[in-house]
Design a protein around this motif. Structure first.
Motif, PDB file in Angstrom:
ATOM      1  N   ILE A  12       0.856  -1.180   0.000  1.00 35.57           N
ATOM      2  CA  ILE A  12       0.000   0.000   0.000  1.00 35.57           C
ATOM      3  C   ILE A  12       0.891   1.228   0.000  1.00 35.57           C
ATOM      4  N   THR A  13       0.641   2.148  -0.909  1.00 39.51           N
ATOM      5  CA  THR A  13       1.483   3.322  -1.046  1.00 39.51           C
ATOM      6  C   THR A  13       0.973   4.468  -0.177  1.00 39.51           C
ATOM      7  N   ARG A  14       1.799   5.481  -0.027  1.00 37.91           N
ATOM      8  CA  ARG A  14       1.399   6.658   0.739  1.00 37.91           C
ATOM      9  C   ARG A  14       0.302   7.456   0.037  1.00 37.91           C
ATOM     10  N   SER A  15       0.080   7.189  -1.241  1.00 36.76           N
ATOM     11  CA  SER A  15      -1.026   7.834  -1.954  1.00 36.76           C
ATOM     12  C   SER A  15      -2.295   6.989  -1.891  1.00 36.76           C
ATOM     13  N   ASN A  16      -2.343   6.056  -0.927  1.00 36.96           N
ATOM     14  CA  ASN A  16      -3.539   5.247  -0.651  1.00 36.96           C
ATOM     15  C   ASN A  16      -3.893   4.295  -1.789  1.00 36.96           C
ATOM     16  N   GLU A  17      -2.896   3.781  -2.475  1.00 32.39           N
ATOM     17  CA  GLU A  17      -3.144   2.794  -3.519  1.00 32.39           C
ATOM     18  C   GLU A  17      -2.646   1.422  -3.091  1.00 32.39           C
ATOM     19  N   VAL A  18      -3.450   0.395  -3.364  1.00 34.22           N
ATOM     20  CA  VAL A  18      -2.970  -0.978  -3.298  1.00 34.22           C
ATOM     21  C   VAL A  18      -2.305  -1.274  -4.636  1.00 34.22           C
ATOM     22  N   VAL A  19      -1.069  -1.744  -4.587  1.00 33.33           N
ATOM     23  CA  VAL A  19      -0.336  -2.067  -5.811  1.00 33.33           C
ATOM     24  C   VAL A  19      -0.040  -3.559  -5.804  1.00 33.33           C
ATOM     25  N   ALA A  20      -0.508  -4.262  -6.829  1.00 34.92           N
ATOM     26  CA  ALA A  20      -0.268  -5.698  -6.959  1.00 34.92           C
ATOM     27  C   ALA A  20       0.872  -5.933  -7.942  1.00 34.92           C
ATOM     28  N   ILE A  21       1.763  -6.857  -7.588  1.00 33.81           N
ATOM     29  CA  ILE A  21       2.973  -7.123  -8.360  1.00 33.81           C
ATOM     30  C   ILE A  21       3.077  -8.618  -8.639  1.00 33.81           C
ATOM     31  N   GLU A  22       3.403  -8.958  -9.867  1.00 30.93           N
ATOM     32  CA  GLU A  22       3.690 -10.344 -10.240  1.00 30.93           C
ATOM     33  C   GLU A  22       4.954 -10.364 -11.088  1.00 30.93           C
ATOM     34  N   ALA A  23       5.884 -11.267 -10.740  1.00 24.81           N
ATOM     35  CA  ALA A  23       7.140 -11.429 -11.489  1.00 24.81           C
ATOM     36  C   ALA A  23       7.867 -10.102 -11.667  1.00 24.81           C
ATOM     37  N   VAL A  58       0.750  -5.220 -11.857  1.00 27.80           N
ATOM     38  CA  VAL A  58      -0.343  -5.761 -12.668  1.00 27.80           C
ATOM     39  C   VAL A  58      -1.638  -4.978 -12.467  1.00 27.80           C
ATOM     40  N   TRP A  59      -1.824  -4.338 -11.342  1.00 31.59           N
ATOM     41  CA  TRP A  59      -2.970  -3.443 -11.158  1.00 31.59           C
ATOM     42  C   TRP A  59      -2.766  -2.567  -9.933  1.00 31.59           C
ATOM     43  N   ARG A  60      -3.571  -1.504  -9.878  1.00 31.68           N
ATOM     44  CA  ARG A  60      -3.597  -0.580  -8.743  1.00 31.68           C
ATOM     45  C   ARG A  60      -5.046  -0.328  -8.364  1.00 31.68           C
ATOM     46  N   TYR A  61      -5.275  -0.138  -7.064  1.00 28.48           N
ATOM     47  CA  TYR A  61      -6.617   0.178  -6.579  1.00 28.48           C
ATOM     48  C   TYR A  61      -6.500   1.266  -5.525  1.00 28.48           C
ATOM     49  N   ARG A  62      -7.229   2.371  -5.728  1.00 21.51           N
ATOM     50  CA  ARG A  62      -7.157   3.479  -4.779  1.00 21.51           C
ATOM     51  C   ARG A  62      -8.128   3.261  -3.631  1.00 21.51           C
ATOM     52  N   LEU A  63      -7.603   3.355  -2.400  1.00 22.37           N
ATOM     53  CA  LEU A  63      -8.398   3.178  -1.196  1.00 22.37           C
ATOM     54  C   LEU A  63      -9.040   4.498  -0.770  1.00 22.37           C
ATOM     55  N   PRO A  64     -10.185   4.433  -0.086  1.00 16.61           N
ATOM     56  CA  PRO A  64     -10.824   5.662   0.381  1.00 16.61           C
ATOM     57  C   PRO A  64     -10.254   6.173   1.695  1.00 16.61           C
ATOM     58  N   ALA A  65      -9.373   5.397   2.324  1.00 18.83           N
ATOM     59  CA  ALA A  65      -8.824   5.784   3.622  1.00 18.83           C
ATOM     60  C   ALA A  65      -7.393   5.286   3.732  1.00 18.83           C
ATOM     61  N   LEU A  66      -6.662   5.823   4.703  1.00 15.99           N
ATOM     62  CA  LEU A  66      -5.298   5.385   4.970  1.00 15.99           C
ATOM     63  C   LEU A  66      -5.275   3.934   5.428  1.00 15.99           C
ATOM     64  N   SER A  67      -4.146   3.274   5.206  1.00 21.40           N
ATOM     65  CA  SER A  67      -3.942   1.939   5.758  1.00 21.40           C
ATOM     66  C   SER A  67      -2.505   1.803   6.218  1.00 21.40           C
ATOM     67  N   LEU A 110      -7.081  -3.897   5.290  1.00 24.11           N
ATOM     68  CA  LEU A 110      -7.653  -3.307   6.494  1.00 24.11           C
ATOM     69  C   LEU A 110      -7.252  -1.839   6.530  1.00 24.11           C
ATOM     70  N   THR A 111      -8.217  -0.934   6.463  1.00 26.16           N
ATOM     71  CA  THR A 111      -7.924   0.491   6.455  1.00 26.16           C
ATOM     72  C   THR A 111      -8.161   1.094   7.836  1.00 26.16           C
ATOM     73  N   ALA A 112      -7.665   2.322   8.009  1.00 29.57           N
ATOM     74  CA  ALA A 112      -7.684   2.956   9.320  1.00 29.57           C
ATOM     75  C   ALA A 112      -9.074   3.389   9.763  1.00 29.57           C
ATOM     76  N   ASP A 113     -10.064   3.328   8.854  1.00 29.62           N
ATOM     77  CA  ASP A 113     -11.441   3.606   9.250  1.00 29.62           C
ATOM     78  C   ASP A 113     -12.160   2.333   9.689  1.00 29.62           C
ATOM     79  N   ARG A 114     -11.369   1.289   9.974  1.00 30.04           N
ATOM     80  CA  ARG A 114     -11.861  -0.015  10.433  1.00 30.04           C
ATOM     81  C   ARG A 114     -12.775  -0.681   9.408  1.00 30.04           C
ATOM     82  N   ALA A 115     -12.381  -0.556   8.147  1.00 29.76           N
ATOM     83  CA  ALA A 115     -13.070  -1.257   7.069  1.00 29.76           C
ATOM     84  C   ALA A 115     -12.143  -2.340   6.526  1.00 29.76           C
TER      85      ALA A 115
END
Length: 377
Positions: free
Chosen positions: A112-123, A127-136, A150-155
């Motif tokens: 998870i990046t500081r810009s609130n993105e989940v970054v998935a990596i293969e090899a 392979v994809w990015r997903y922006r979260l609505p809250a910090l994690s 699991l984000t800091a808003d308990r979601a």
């Protein structure tokens, strides 16, 4: 910012006003660490390789997959390392700093990046990015062809592992004060276990439906610090028994099939646990190391020779309990009675995250980015 200690433990009030309280680093009366204790030398451990990943100042943990270990740096590097040789399997430099990670299933890895993105990596490729609505602050959990966050808003949010598409979100409302360090998110059979404040919750990984919740730690006072009871990363699992720590409040073992509490003991720590068939091990915030009986929770032994050394969470390895400290020392204590067996140095900077075992190799990461492989003989 109000400073209370040098720990990674911080708190954030979510909403328009964000209050961050970090624990005690600049206190003029900070206790001096205990002198390094003598060791018995009954355990022989050799440093077998070194590597580097870059500065690690955020909640970053190593992730083990057979003979391979994934590591990440705050600056954006992610590497999969062969733990036998210390050589990179692959390495990637992201275009943004990393806030939390790394986790994987051996094929797919996520941070998870500081810009609130989940970054998935293969090899070694994104392979994809997903922006979260809250910090994690918690490493994603990659399991069952999904990525759970699991984000800091308990979601808790489930993403499709192949595409990053959101599958479901489950949130528990409560006190807006949350811990700014890695929380608890682990698999258990066909269940997802998550820390929601002072509660341990079991979720259906397919739908997010709550199967059960059980209270682990309760608020102890009226101010923000005393009310904070989030469950921290690092649990000890054995059969149906899952033992967890509520921040600065309690250690508890739960029957994860039924959601019933087996025992709870007061404990003033902020790092996760490890354990074996007989004992559960943890470090208190003053760096006392404590062993509790897995059945019943009675204290088995306490070792205070490493007081105020900023210990990591413990790792059970062979007949030892292994802990890193904030000066880069790696300590090996006897599982049976806590006596110091061996001590090794790294690079003089704090060991971050929990030491991990990949195959026959013990791997640790330091604050300045050193990655070290050790092999007990």
């Amino acid at each position: 910012m109000i400073v209370f200690s040098n720990l990674w433990a911080r708190w954030t009030v979510m909403g328009a006003l964000a209050l961050t309280i970090a624990a005690c680093s600049s206190a003029p009366d900070k206790p001096q660490p205990a002198a390094l204790p003598s060791v018995t030398g009954q355990l022989t451990v050799q440093k077998v390789w070194t590597n580097s990943i870059g500065l690690a100042t955020t909640p970053l943990f190593a992730s083990v997959h057979g003979e391979q270990v994934a590591v990440a740096s705050t600056q954006g590097q992610v590497a999969l390392i062969n733990a036998s040789t210390g050589q990179d399997v692959w390495r990637i430099k992201l275009d943004t700093p990393i806030q939390a990670g790394v986790s994987g299933d051996g094929q797919r890895f996520a941070v998870i990046t500081r810009s609130n993105e989940v970054v998935a990596i293969e090899a070694g490729k994104v392979v994809w990015r997903y922006r979260l609505p809250a910090l994690s602050y918690t490493a994603p959990l990659v399991a069952g062809a999904r990525v759970f966050v699991l984000t800091a808003d308990r979601a808790v949010t489930a993403l499709d592992g192949a595409s990053g598409q959101k599958l479901w979100t489950q949130q528990r409302t409560g006190d807006p004060l949350v811990l700014q360090q890695a929380g608890l998110l682990i698999p258990f059979g066909d269940t997802l276990l998550a820390g929601w404040g002072g509660r341990l919750a079991s979720l259906n990984p397919n739908t997010g439906a709550v199967r059960w919740e059980t209270l682990v730690g309760s608020s102890r006072g009226t101010n923000e610090v005393e009310r904070l009871v989030d469950l921290v990363a690092g649990a000890s699992r054995l059969g149906n028994s899952v033992c967890v720590r509520a921040f600065q409040s309690a250690v508890s073992c739960v029957d994860a099939n039924r959601g019933t509490t087996l025992w709870t003991r007061p404990a003033q720590g902020h790092e996760g646990l490890d354990g074996d068939d007989n004992l559960v091990f943890g470090t208190e915030s003053d760096s006392k190391v404590v062993a509790w009986q897995r059945q019943g929770g009675q204290p088995a032994w306490t070792q205070d020779a490493l007081r105020f050394r900023g210990l990591t969470a413990p790792l059970v390895l062979g007949r030892s309990v292994v802990l890193g400290d904030d000066k880069g020392w790696l300590h090996f204590l006897s599982r049976q009675d806590g006596q110091p067996l061996q001590r090794l140095s790294t690079d003089g900077s704090a060991i971050v995250g929990k030491p991990v075992a990949a195959g026959q190799t013990l791997v640790v990461v330091t604050r300045t980015g050193g990655v070290f492989g050790f092999r007990p003989e």
